[in-house]
Design an enzyme around this catalytic site. Structure first.
Site, PDB file in Angstrom:
ATOM      1  N   LYS A   7     -10.240  -0.329  -2.477  1.00 25.48           N
ATOM      2  CA  LYS A   7     -10.108  -0.579  -1.051  1.00 25.48           C
ATOM      3  C   LYS A   7     -10.590   0.646  -0.282  1.00 25.48           C
ATOM      4  CE  LYS A   7      -6.728  -1.480   2.644  1.00 25.48           C
ATOM      5  NZ  LYS A   7      -5.344  -1.887   2.964  1.00 25.48           N
ATOM      6  N   LYS A  54      -7.136   3.063  -3.271  1.00 29.77           N
ATOM      7  CA  LYS A  54      -7.528   3.056  -1.863  1.00 29.77           C
ATOM      8  C   LYS A  54      -7.863   4.470  -1.423  1.00 29.77           C
ATOM      9  CE  LYS A  54      -5.455   1.948   2.685  1.00 29.77           C
ATOM     10  NZ  LYS A  54      -4.269   1.353   3.339  1.00 29.77           N
ATOM     11  N   ASP A  70       0.858  -1.189   0.000  1.00 33.86           N
ATOM     12  CA  ASP A  70       0.000   0.000   0.000  1.00 33.86           C
ATOM     13  C   ASP A  70       0.896   1.241   0.000  1.00 33.86           C
ATOM     14  OD1 ASP A  70      -2.042  -1.848   0.277  1.00 33.86           O
ATOM     15  OD2 ASP A  70      -3.056  -0.759   1.897  1.00 33.86           O
TER      16      ASP A  70
END
Length: 250
Positions: free
Chosen positions: A202, A163, A99
């Site tokens: 996400k 995300k 991430d």
């Protein structure tokens, strides 16, 4: 319009979750305990700071829980070469998913060539080590136009996920107080509309209950970053969600 019900199993809910162990005050003991939680509930991954990769590998050995280190976290301010090195090293040492926070300042400045090149280089470094990349936008800082542009860039590059947030993107108001929204329904719908079909979403920040997980699932979100894994999973068990697929109201 999102559906009013979704079909789920307990395993499906667990595999929506990246169990977050990212608070800056977490001790080694607390991180080990959190890793045991991830292993107990068989979540998708455990989201950790890179220095925790060795202990995560040790505790999660034999499980199918992935290891998800964070890069450039939480503000995305490292130079590109550092992000590339950090991401590649984290993947090489055992990170299965990475991430990475975008350079928010460059996005706000409209320097999209810089932003795209950085994402591309980090994605290449991660994929070359057999891992996948999730790109964190930090939506609280961005306009809709900037979120859309980031979705387009991530689609062009071919990253695995976009995300919403780090969970630490607090915005300072005129009164000096800090506020935070994290993953909002409006932003998730916007991202879903503007990413390509090969890019997953996400949600992270503020989703802490089973009902909230079901809402974002109904919007097409396939992964959730949360530290509230125990509460979510125990509520699912309490509602008798198990191995057989059941239809639940949102």
């Amino acid at each position: 319009m999102a559906p009013s019900t979704v079909k789920v199993t307990l395993a499906h809910i667990a595999k929506m979750i990246d169990h977050a162990l990212l608070h800056p005050t977490m001790t080694d003991e607390e991180i080990r305990a959190g890793l045991e939680v991830a292993k107990k509930y068989n979540v998708a991954t455990v989201c950790i700071k890179p220095y925790s990769i060795p202990v995560a590998k040790s505790i999660l050995a034999g499980s199918i829980v992935g290891i998800c280190p964070v890069i450039g976290f939480p503000h995305g301010n490292s130079i590109t070469d550092v992000k590339v090195f950090e991401a590649g090293r984290a993947a090489k040492e055992g990170g299965t998913e990475i991430d990475m926070v975008v350079n928010v300042g460059k996005a706000l400045s409209g320097e999209w060539a810089y932003v795209e090149e950085e994402i591309r280089r980090v994605n290449d470094a991660v994929v070359n080590e057999g891992a996948l990349l999730k790109v964190i936008f930090e939506n609280d800082y961005l306009t809709d136009k900037e979120i859309i542009r980031l979705c387009e860039i991530c689609t062009n590059v071919g990253v695995a996920f976009v995300k919403t947030s780090t969970g630490f993107g607090f915005v300072k108001g005129k009164d000096g107080r800090y506020s935070y929204e994290g993953a909002t329904v409006r932003h998730l719908k916007l991202m879903k509309e503007h990413v390509g079909s090969g890019v997953q979403i996400k949600a992270a920040g503020g989703v802490r209950t089973l009902d909230e997980l079901l809402v974002v699932m109904s919007l097409g979100v396939t992964r959730l970053g949360t530290s509230a894994t125990v509460a979510i999973m125990e509520e699912a068990i309490k509602r008798e969600i198990g191995e057989e697929e059941v239809e639940v109201e949102i």
